[in-house]
Design a protein around this motif. Structure first.
Motif, PDB file in Angstrom:
ATOM      1  N   ASP A  79     -15.717  10.823  16.321  1.00 35.55           N
ATOM      2  CA  ASP A  79     -14.792  11.806  16.890  1.00 35.55           C
ATOM      3  C   ASP A  79     -15.149  12.187  18.323  1.00 35.55           C
ATOM      4  O   ASP A  79     -14.381  12.875  18.994  1.00 35.55           O
ATOM      5  CB  ASP A  79     -14.757  13.067  16.026  1.00 35.55           C
ATOM      6  CG  ASP A  79     -14.296  12.760  14.606  1.00 35.55           C
ATOM      7  OD1 ASP A  79     -13.438  11.854  14.444  1.00 35.55           O
ATOM      8  OD2 ASP A  79     -14.803  13.396  13.672  1.00 35.55           O
ATOM      9  N   ALA A  81     -15.617  12.065  22.232  1.00 36.20           N
ATOM     10  CA  ALA A  81     -14.874  11.439  23.331  1.00 36.20           C
ATOM     11  C   ALA A  81     -15.856  10.848  24.328  1.00 36.20           C
ATOM     12  O   ALA A  81     -16.922  11.407  24.586  1.00 36.20           O
ATOM     13  CB  ALA A  81     -13.994  12.469  24.018  1.00 36.20           C
ATOM     14  N   THR A  83     -17.355  10.142  27.835  1.00 36.08           N
ATOM     15  CA  THR A  83     -17.407  10.958  29.042  1.00 36.08           C
ATOM     16  C   THR A  83     -18.089  10.179  30.157  1.00 36.08           C
ATOM     17  O   THR A  83     -18.749   9.175  29.915  1.00 36.08           O
ATOM     18  CB  THR A  83     -18.186  12.262  28.779  1.00 36.08           C
ATOM     19  OG1 THR A  83     -19.479  11.933  28.265  1.00 36.08           O
ATOM     20  CG2 THR A  83     -17.460  13.150  27.787  1.00 36.08           C
TER      21      THR A  83
END
Length: 172
Positions: A79, A81, A83
């Protein structure tokens, strides 16, 4: 890569830290779930665990003695993200804890908790011990990798000096 500083800051990693693994096909994100110190022969901690997507970083411990292994175990975070470096550094600064790391220590079938200072490992060429005969040579190689340019200049200068002396001696 030869000469790259690998796992020099492993003791600074803490539970909850993000590890972003980029391959030619995908970028996978893991979160550190456990820190362990084990005997080199204890492979049970690095075996595949059914139902878990794990990444395990392993290095010698304690530094220069190398008679144990320091493990950083991280579990995939599907889950999370992806970066960029700036966001990763911001997260690291916000969550950094300078206190000693609580590390599970498994030795001779017993489990205990050890504290490991979150320090960066910087080897010196003379480091080593009698417990691990190859560590001094290994540390010399690491030092040379970090200082190869200067070591190369010194080596070339020495060779040029020896050749100049040899040529002068030959002319006489």
């Amino acid at each position: 890569y030869y000469g790259a500083e690998m796992l020099r800051n492993v003791q600074q990693i803490q539970v909850g830290d993000k590890i972003q693994l980029t391959t030619p096909w995908d970028t996978l994100i893991y979160r550190v779930t456990e820190l362990k110190i084990i005997d080199p022969a204890d492979i049970s901690s690095v075996l595949i665990q059914p139902g878990r997507d794990l990444l395990t970083l392993s290095t010698c411990h304690p530094y220069t003695q190398n008679y144990q292994r320091y493990l950083v175990i991280a579990e995939r975070d599907p889950d999370a993200a992806m970066t960029d470096k700036a966001a990763d550094l911001q997260e690291s600064e916000a969550t950094w804890d300078a206190s000693p790391r609580q590390v599970t220590m498994e030795t001779d079938g017993t489990t205990s908790i050890a504290e490991v200072e979150p320090q960066s490992i910087t080897p010196l060429p003379q480091e080593g011990s009698t417990e691990s005969e190859g560590s001094a040579v290994s540390n010399l190689m690491i030092w040379l990798e970090n200082n190869a340019l200067w070591a190369g200049f010194v080596f070339i200068a020495a060779c040029v000096g020896v050749l100049a002396i040899w040529q002068k001696h030959r002319e006489e």
